[in-house]
Design an enzyme around this catalytic site. Sequence first.
Site, PDB file in Angstrom:
ATOM      1  CB  SER A 117      -0.871  -0.011   1.262  1.00  0.00           C
ATOM      2  OG  SER A 117      -1.334   1.287   1.554  1.00  0.00           O
ATOM      3  CE1 TYR A 169      -6.150   4.886  -1.499  1.00  0.00           C
ATOM      4  CE2 TYR A 169      -4.573   4.390   0.220  1.00  0.00           C
ATOM      5  CZ  TYR A 169      -5.812   4.229  -0.339  1.00  0.00           C
ATOM      6  OH  TYR A 169      -6.737   3.416   0.252  1.00  0.00           O
ATOM      7  CB  THR A 186      -6.914   2.610  -4.361  1.00  0.00           C
ATOM      8  OG1 THR A 186      -6.248   1.363  -4.228  1.00  0.00           O
ATOM      9  CG2 THR A 186      -8.195   2.601  -3.528  1.00  0.00           C
ATOM     10  CE  LYS A 228      -8.273  -2.680  -3.096  1.00  0.00           C
ATOM     11  NZ  LYS A 228      -8.601  -1.724  -2.030  1.00  0.00           N
ATOM     12  CG  HIS A 288     -11.395   0.850   0.620  1.00  0.00           C
ATOM     13  ND1 HIS A 288     -10.536   1.449  -0.269  1.00  0.00           N
ATOM     14  CD2 HIS A 288     -10.750   0.895   1.817  1.00  0.00           C
ATOM     15  CE1 HIS A 288      -9.442   1.857   0.374  1.00  0.00           C
ATOM     16  NE2 HIS A 288      -9.550   1.519   1.645  1.00  0.00           N
TER      17      HIS A 288
HETATM   18  C1  LIG Z   1      -6.969  -1.629   7.907  1.00  0.00           C
HETATM   19  C2  LIG Z   1      -7.194  -1.546   6.422  1.00  0.00           C
HETATM   20  C3  LIG Z   1      -6.387  -0.717   5.661  1.00  0.00           C
HETATM   21  C4  LIG Z   1      -6.577  -0.660   4.265  1.00  0.00           C
HETATM   22  N1  LIG Z   1      -5.704   0.089   3.524  1.00  0.00           N
HETATM   23  C5  LIG Z   1      -5.846   0.116   2.183  1.00  0.00           C
HETATM   24  C6  LIG Z   1      -4.913   0.826   1.393  1.00  0.00           C
HETATM   25  O1  LIG Z   1      -3.958   1.389   1.879  1.00  0.00           O
HETATM   26  N2  LIG Z   1      -5.116   0.836   0.053  1.00  0.00           N
HETATM   27  C7  LIG Z   1      -6.183   0.194  -0.546  1.00  0.00           C
HETATM   28  O2  LIG Z   1      -6.340   0.246  -1.761  1.00  0.00           O
HETATM   29  N3  LIG Z   1      -7.076  -0.493   0.202  1.00  0.00           N
HETATM   30  C8  LIG Z   1      -6.914  -0.555   1.539  1.00  0.00           C
HETATM   31  N4  LIG Z   1      -7.787  -1.299   2.277  1.00  0.00           N
HETATM   32  C9  LIG Z   1      -8.862  -2.057   1.603  1.00  0.00           C
HETATM   33  C10 LIG Z   1      -8.371  -3.461   1.198  1.00  0.00           C
HETATM   34  O3  LIG Z   1      -7.430  -3.402   0.174  1.00  0.00           O
HETATM   35  C11 LIG Z   1      -9.528  -4.344   0.724  1.00  0.00           C
HETATM   36  O4  LIG Z   1     -10.217  -3.677  -0.308  1.00  0.00           O
HETATM   37  C12 LIG Z   1     -10.511  -4.683   1.846  1.00  0.00           C
HETATM   38  O5  LIG Z   1      -9.799  -4.990   3.031  1.00  0.00           O
HETATM   39  C13 LIG Z   1     -11.376  -5.877   1.449  1.00  0.00           C
HETATM   40  O6  LIG Z   1     -12.377  -6.101   2.391  1.00  0.00           O
HETATM   41  P1  LIG Z   1     -12.300  -7.268   3.516  1.00  0.00           P
HETATM   42  O7  LIG Z   1     -11.077  -6.982   4.337  1.00  0.00           O
HETATM   43  O8  LIG Z   1     -13.543  -7.081   4.308  1.00  0.00           O
HETATM   44  O9  LIG Z   1     -12.249  -8.567   2.805  1.00  0.00           O
HETATM   45  C14 LIG Z   1      -7.614  -1.393   3.659  1.00  0.00           C
HETATM   46  C15 LIG Z   1      -8.430  -2.216   4.446  1.00  0.00           C
HETATM   47  C16 LIG Z   1      -8.215  -2.319   5.807  1.00  0.00           C
HETATM   48  C17 LIG Z   1      -9.083  -3.254   6.611  1.00  0.00           C
HETATM   49  C1  LIG Z   2      -6.588   9.453   4.683  1.00  0.00           C
HETATM   50  C2  LIG Z   2      -7.049   8.145   4.109  1.00  0.00           C
HETATM   51  C3  LIG Z   2      -5.979   7.104   4.136  1.00  0.00           C
HETATM   52  C4  LIG Z   2      -6.534   5.754   3.962  1.00  0.00           C
HETATM   53  C5  LIG Z   2      -5.429   4.766   3.855  1.00  0.00           C
HETATM   54  C6  LIG Z   2      -5.736   3.450   4.395  1.00  0.00           C
HETATM   55  C7  LIG Z   2      -7.002   2.894   3.878  1.00  0.00           C
HETATM   56  O1  LIG Z   2      -7.183   2.764   2.695  1.00  0.00           O
HETATM   57  C8  LIG Z   2      -8.029   2.472   4.804  1.00  0.00           C
HETATM   58  O2  LIG Z   2      -9.049   1.941   4.350  1.00  0.00           O
HETATM   59  O3  LIG Z   2      -7.866   2.665   6.016  1.00  0.00           O
END
Ligand SMILES: Cc1cc2nc3c(=O)[nH]c(=O)nc-3n(C[C@H](O)[C@H](O)[C@H](O)COP(=O)(O)O)c2cc1C
Ligand SMILES: CCCCCCC(=O)C(=O)O
Length: 388
Positions: free
Chosen positions: A128, A152, A178, A260, A284
């Site tokens: 990420s 991002y 994303t 995404k 997400h």
């Molecule tokens: C704690 C956390 C941080 C995340 N950070 C990102 C990120 O930095 N970039 C991104 O594209 N998606 C991020 N996501 C979304 C995940 O890539 C993914 O789409 C999501 O976790 C899928 O849902 P699920 O965990 O319920 O299966 C994040 C999700 C969580 C739970």
């Molecule tokens: C300020 C937004 C940052 C989000 C980065 C992490 C993420 O995607 C998430 O779901 O949490």
Amino acid sequence: MANYGNQVQFNVYQTMPNPDPNRLPVVYEEWEEMAREVLEDGPYYYVAGGAGGEDTMKANLKAFSRWKIVPRMLRDVEERDISVELFGRTYQSPLMLAPIGVQSIIHPDGEIASARACAEMNVPYITSSASTKPMEKIAEEMGDAPRWFQLYWNRDPEVTKSFLQRAEASGYSAIVATLDTPMMAWRENDLKNVYLPFLVGEGVGNYLTDPAFCAKLDKSPHEDPTSAIMHWTQTFGNPTLTWKDIAFLKENTSLPILLKGILHPEDAKLAVEHGVDGIIVSNHGGRQVDGAIGALDALPLICDEVKNEIPVLMDSGIRRGSDIVKALALGAKAVLIGRPCMYGLAVAGERGVREVLQNLTADMDLTMALAGERSIQDLKRSILIEKD
Ligand SMILES: Cc1cc2nc3c(=O)[nH]c(=O)nc-3n(C[C@H](O)[C@H](O)[C@H](O)COP(=O)(O)O)c2cc1C
Ligand SMILES: CCCCCCC(=O)C(=O)O
């Protein structure tokens, strides 16, 4: 050919008479409960929570349970193939680790532990932009193992360009842009807990080591960390983007680009028209638009629109092997695993992530075999029925 199922089943049965006290959980809900025990409220709810009233999070799970597998019999499922080919590379299974930022809030080794677990399993790791560790450090830990970079899209084009160049230079083989997070959603738990990891410097590692980002600061992040983080909050996302801007990404990387956060078939069509290489159907994990369609519900309409012109991947709500079989049968080429791996990380670091990935792979392989299918390429919508 796969043998995950039998291998893991054998190990599980072997330990039954004398259970190993260090054995990790098998059940998804147990992983989450254990993570809850080891984490403080802030980090736990940051990971487990969603946007608004968490309707979309529920919709993700409901969609998986509404689709039912209709198994077939007497079809010789002894030898099976769970490998998948994407952008000219063959992967052992259709699982990938979803891009997840700020992993150090739940385990001190953070992204390094997850990336190592993926490298051992030959599961692609998606770094990420909001990782706590810089992308180069993660890459270094992975050797030749497959890795993609999640972008991002910064308001400052120089930073976006620099991220793309750094990813290419450190051996990432695809870019996941994303689109659903130009700003953070209304996340009630985090507001209640007054918890935002970025404001205490977590998740900005890639930025504070970026020459283009640092060039815009009056003082170095070392001298004035608060101003650096404030600058990050103002530039992190870019809500002004439109489809025209896809050209910028294409001009600035030679790597395949996946978008995404696609949920609408019209957007899938636009993605194909704008020449991207793949899309990821995702909401997400219910963390952005509360009230949005469950990701699995969006998948078949999008696959119908895309007609195999580019690969469609999906995430959001995958918890068990049967969920993976359903997503593949509805047209996904591969799936991204999110929270289950994060609970593994919180509970047992690298070993936890590996265990979750192994269990999901074994469960998927067994479910496919027991449904009468030998290869994930052959999974079709016809093995499913939608029932409320
Ligand atoms: C704690 C956390 C941080 C995340 N950070 C990102 C990120 O930095 N970039 C991104 O594209 N998606 C991020 N996501 C979304 C995940 O890539 C993914 O789409 C999501 O976790 C899928 O849902 P699920 O965990 O319920 O299966 C994040 C999700 C969580 C739970
Ligand atoms: C300020 C937004 C940052 C989000 C980065 C992490 C993420 O995607 C998430 O779901 O949490």
